[in-house]
Design a protein around this motif. Structure first.
Motif, PDB file in Angstrom:
ATOM      1  N   SER A 195      -3.996  19.080  -5.816  1.00 46.65           N
ATOM      2  CA  SER A 195      -4.135  17.625  -5.761  1.00 46.65           C
ATOM      3  C   SER A 195      -5.153  17.068  -6.742  1.00 46.65           C
ATOM      4  O   SER A 195      -5.238  15.853  -6.900  1.00 46.65           O
ATOM      5  CB  SER A 195      -4.546  17.206  -4.334  1.00 46.65           C
ATOM      6  N   GLY A 196      -5.936  17.928  -7.401  1.00 50.14           N
ATOM      7  CA  GLY A 196      -6.975  17.439  -8.292  1.00 50.14           C
ATOM      8  C   GLY A 196      -8.205  16.942  -7.576  1.00 50.14           C
ATOM      9  O   GLY A 196      -9.084  16.340  -8.188  1.00 50.14           O
ATOM     10  N   LYS A 208      -3.688   9.322  -2.099  1.00 47.40           N
ATOM     11  CA  LYS A 208      -3.796   8.616  -3.376  1.00 47.40           C
ATOM     12  C   LYS A 208      -3.063   7.283  -3.296  1.00 47.40           C
ATOM     13  O   LYS A 208      -1.902   7.227  -2.891  1.00 47.40           O
ATOM     14  CB  LYS A 208      -3.228   9.471  -4.506  1.00 47.40           C
ATOM     15  N   PHE A 210      -1.785   4.158  -5.594  1.00 50.71           N
ATOM     16  CA  PHE A 210      -1.440   3.843  -6.980  1.00 50.71           C
ATOM     17  C   PHE A 210      -1.141   2.352  -7.102  1.00 50.71           C
ATOM     18  O   PHE A 210      -0.546   1.742  -6.197  1.00 50.71           O
ATOM     19  CB  PHE A 210      -0.223   4.643  -7.441  1.00 50.71           C
ATOM     20  N   PHE A 215      -9.538   6.455 -12.780  1.00 51.87           N
ATOM     21  CA  PHE A 215      -8.704   7.642 -12.650  1.00 51.87           C
ATOM     22  C   PHE A 215      -7.245   7.259 -12.851  1.00 51.87           C
ATOM     23  O   PHE A 215      -6.771   6.247 -12.328  1.00 51.87           O
ATOM     24  CB  PHE A 215      -8.877   8.277 -11.266  1.00 51.87           C
ATOM     25  N   ARG A 216      -6.538   8.080 -13.597  1.00 49.06           N
ATOM     26  CA  ARG A 216      -5.121   7.856 -13.846  1.00 49.06           C
ATOM     27  C   ARG A 216      -4.345   9.140 -13.561  1.00 49.06           C
ATOM     28  O   ARG A 216      -4.856  10.239 -13.751  1.00 49.06           O
ATOM     29  CB  ARG A 216      -4.875   7.417 -15.288  1.00 49.06           C
ATOM     30  N   GLU A 217      -3.111   8.948 -13.147  1.00 47.80           N
ATOM     31  CA  GLU A 217      -2.213  10.064 -12.897  1.00 47.80           C
ATOM     32  C   GLU A 217      -0.794   9.597 -13.188  1.00 47.80           C
ATOM     33  O   GLU A 217      -0.363   8.568 -12.665  1.00 47.80           O
ATOM     34  CB  GLU A 217      -2.334  10.540 -11.448  1.00 47.80           C
ATOM     35  N   ASN A 218      -0.100  10.345 -14.036  1.00 43.06           N
ATOM     36  CA  ASN A 218       1.247   9.939 -14.468  1.00 43.06           C
ATOM     37  C   ASN A 218       1.237   8.527 -15.048  1.00 43.06           C
ATOM     38  O   ASN A 218       2.110   7.700 -14.750  1.00 43.06           O
ATOM     39  CB  ASN A 218       2.232  10.031 -13.297  1.00 43.06           C
ATOM     40  N   SER A 219       0.217   8.241 -15.849  1.00 45.04           N
ATOM     41  CA  SER A 219       0.072   6.958 -16.558  1.00 45.04           C
ATOM     42  C   SER A 219      -0.153   5.777 -15.625  1.00 45.04           C
ATOM     43  O   SER A 219       0.023   4.629 -16.026  1.00 45.04           O
ATOM     44  CB  SER A 219       1.308   6.684 -17.437  1.00 45.04           C
ATOM     45  N   ARG A 236      -5.073   5.163 -10.159  1.00 47.44           N
ATOM     46  CA  ARG A 236      -5.061   5.632  -8.783  1.00 47.44           C
ATOM     47  C   ARG A 236      -6.455   5.583  -8.184  1.00 47.44           C
ATOM     48  O   ARG A 236      -7.468   5.614  -8.888  1.00 47.44           O
ATOM     49  CB  ARG A 236      -4.528   7.059  -8.689  1.00 47.44           C
ATOM     50  N   THR A 260      -8.460   7.437  -4.770  1.00 42.40           N
ATOM     51  CA  THR A 260      -8.260   8.582  -3.887  1.00 42.40           C
ATOM     52  C   THR A 260      -9.183   8.525  -2.683  1.00 42.40           C
ATOM     53  O   THR A 260     -10.357   8.172  -2.799  1.00 42.40           O
ATOM     54  CB  THR A 260      -8.493   9.897  -4.654  1.00 42.40           C
ATOM     55  N   GLU A 293      -1.226  14.231  -0.402  1.00 47.81           N
ATOM     56  CA  GLU A 293      -1.175  15.514  -1.092  1.00 47.81           C
ATOM     57  C   GLU A 293      -2.258  16.442  -0.549  1.00 47.81           C
ATOM     58  O   GLU A 293      -3.052  16.060   0.312  1.00 47.81           O
ATOM     59  CB  GLU A 293      -1.351  15.321  -2.598  1.00 47.81           C
TER      60      GLU A 293
END
Length: 466
Positions: free
Chosen positions: A94-95, A103, A105, A233-237, A240, A242, A278
């Protein structure tokens, strides 16, 4: 952060069993496990207890509970205590350094933080999820340079060229590489600090146009002081936010399901925003579903293979019947030693099932061999003889595997054994039950239910009778 880390380090060192503590703040940007400098990781080295077991009054769980209790006395921090392997797995899944990561978004940072706070409030009302923390975001002073596109076009300056020039003037630009023997040094040009230490001075910086003229930056851009987030923070552009949760109970999957239902009822998501759940629980759920599906397919294939070997569905089913019976010992021993069913234990169950099936095939094949080649009838004496003749091979298989796994069974509290220990526990427990059932239950089932199936296998000259 260094001062907070000093306090945390002193709290950890106050635990009697701790020998020394090492720490690091953040991780390098070029690594595959990047964390900001607002995150501190502590490596704890415990005292050597070998030879002093009689003087040890606390187990691993009590020591970790003591560390957790001391860390909670430090205000404003969120701590997750785990081994190196568990921490690495958590980041890969999950990072986030927590077993459960929720998360949120969406496009707007303020809305993301508001929604995250609402989710955290809901999570803390669920017993076992009280320890939930938000991303460490805060507003910091920033210097913003915003291009005026219309005026920039009028002066012949494109936004891309403006960005490149400012990057070189303020951040520096590498123009050459100097070498001295084996040593290489990059030659970088950059404006001196006294030319760029205030918004007013930066606004007067010369910007070169396409015609070669130089104009002040203030003519094509606005330079001002503002406030903004310290990290995005970004994930898949997508942006996000958390919420990391450190559960205090084992049945995390049920609690996450409950949390999902309450979040749907109490948290209203604007258009363009969504939430994902996640962490280790999700990976375990997905892996469990795959293992169950593949196991069902494999068992079906094995039944057909056994039918081809025995030429009797009854004998094939007798072999398959031993698999669930052999798992009884693994379940009981897992409940006593681990008290948790995980992916590692499922792998152990598969291994035990394979051993039990092998023993069953060997036993039934020997019964058929005695009847066809050595003149034995389908009698109690034949079953007793076949069982006794196969006792030594079956016991040697179980003892060899069980003795080899004893060190892992006893190493449940050692770091790095988080996966191997549950596997070993299941296999050892399953070997005990499968071996006992092999000599007590299988001969009984074959003697009472296998007469017709044995005659059918011999009549058809099955491979098991050779």
């Amino acid at each position: 952060m260094n001062k907070i880390s000093d306090v945390i380090e002193q709290q950890i060192l106050a635990v009697p069993e701790v020998r020394k503590v090492g720490r690091r703040l953040g991780r390098a940007e070029r690594g595959d496990h990047v964390v900001p400098v607002s995150t501190a990781e502590f490596d704890v080295d415990f005292r050597e207890l070998v030879g002093h077991e009689s003087t040890v009054k606390r187990g691993r769980k009590e020591i970790l509970d003591d560390i957790n209790r001391r860390l909670k006395t430090v205000p404003g921090v969120f701590a997750a205590v785990s081994g190196p392997l568990a921490d690495r797995i958590g980041h890969m899944l999950s990072g986030v350094s927590a077993p459960v990561a929720i998360k949120v978004f969406g496009p707007d940072l303020d809305t993301l933080r508001r929604l995250g706070t609402e989710v955290q409030t809901v999570a803390k009302t669920i017993p076992g999820f009280e320890d939930a923390k938000l991303d460490q975001q805060s507003s910091i002073p920033q210097l913003r340079i915003e291009a005026n596109r219309d005026r920039a076009i009028a002066y012949g300056v494109t936004p891309g060229a403006l960005n490149d020039q400012l990057s070189a003037l303020l951040g520096g630009k590498e123009i050459a590489e100097l070498r001295e023997g084996q040593r290489a040094v990059n030659l970088v040009i950059r404006l001196p600090l006294e030319w760029r230490d205030s918004p007013e001075k930066i606004a007067r910086l010369p910007i070169e146009t396409e015609s070669g003229q130089r104009i002040p930056l203030s003519l094509v851009a606005e330079v001002r002081e503002a406030k903004g987030p310290n990290v995005i923070f970004r994930e898949n552009s997508q942006r996000r936010f958390t919420i990391a949760i450190k559960p205090t109970v084992r049945d995390v999957g049920a609690l996450v399901t409950r949390l999902q239902g309450e979040v749907r009822e109490k948290v209203k998501l604007p258009e363009g925003y969504f939430i994902t759940y996640e962490g280790e629980f999700q990976a375990q759920k997905d892996a469990t579903e795959r293992i169950v599906l593949f196991s069902a397919v494999v068992f079906l294939i094995i039944v057909f293979l056994l039918y081809g070997y025995f030429q009797s569905m009854a004998l094939a089913l007798q072999v398959m019947l031993s698999i669930p019976l052999s798992l009884i010992g693994g379940l009981v021993y897992t409940w006593l030693k681990v008290d948790n069913i995980s992916i590692a234990t499922l792998v152990g169950f598969i291994a035990v099932g394979g051993v039990a099936a092998r023993n069953g095939i060997m036993m039934l094949s020997h019964y058929l061999h005695l009847m066809k080649h050595e003149g034995e009838g389908f009698t109690r004496e034949m079953v007793e003889r076949g069982t006794l003749e196969r006792m030594v091979p079956v016991l040697m298989t179980a003892l060899a595997a069980g003795i080899a796994l004893i060190p892992l069974v006893l190493a449940g509290d050692q770091p790095g054994k988080e996966i191997l220990h549950p596997v070993a526990v299941v296999i050892v427990g399953g070997l005990i039950s499968s071996t006992l059932l092999e000599f007590l239950v299988r001969p009984l089932i074959f003697f009472h239910l296998g007469r017709k199936a044995a005659a059918q296998a011999i009549e058809r000259d099955a491979a098991a009778t050779q």
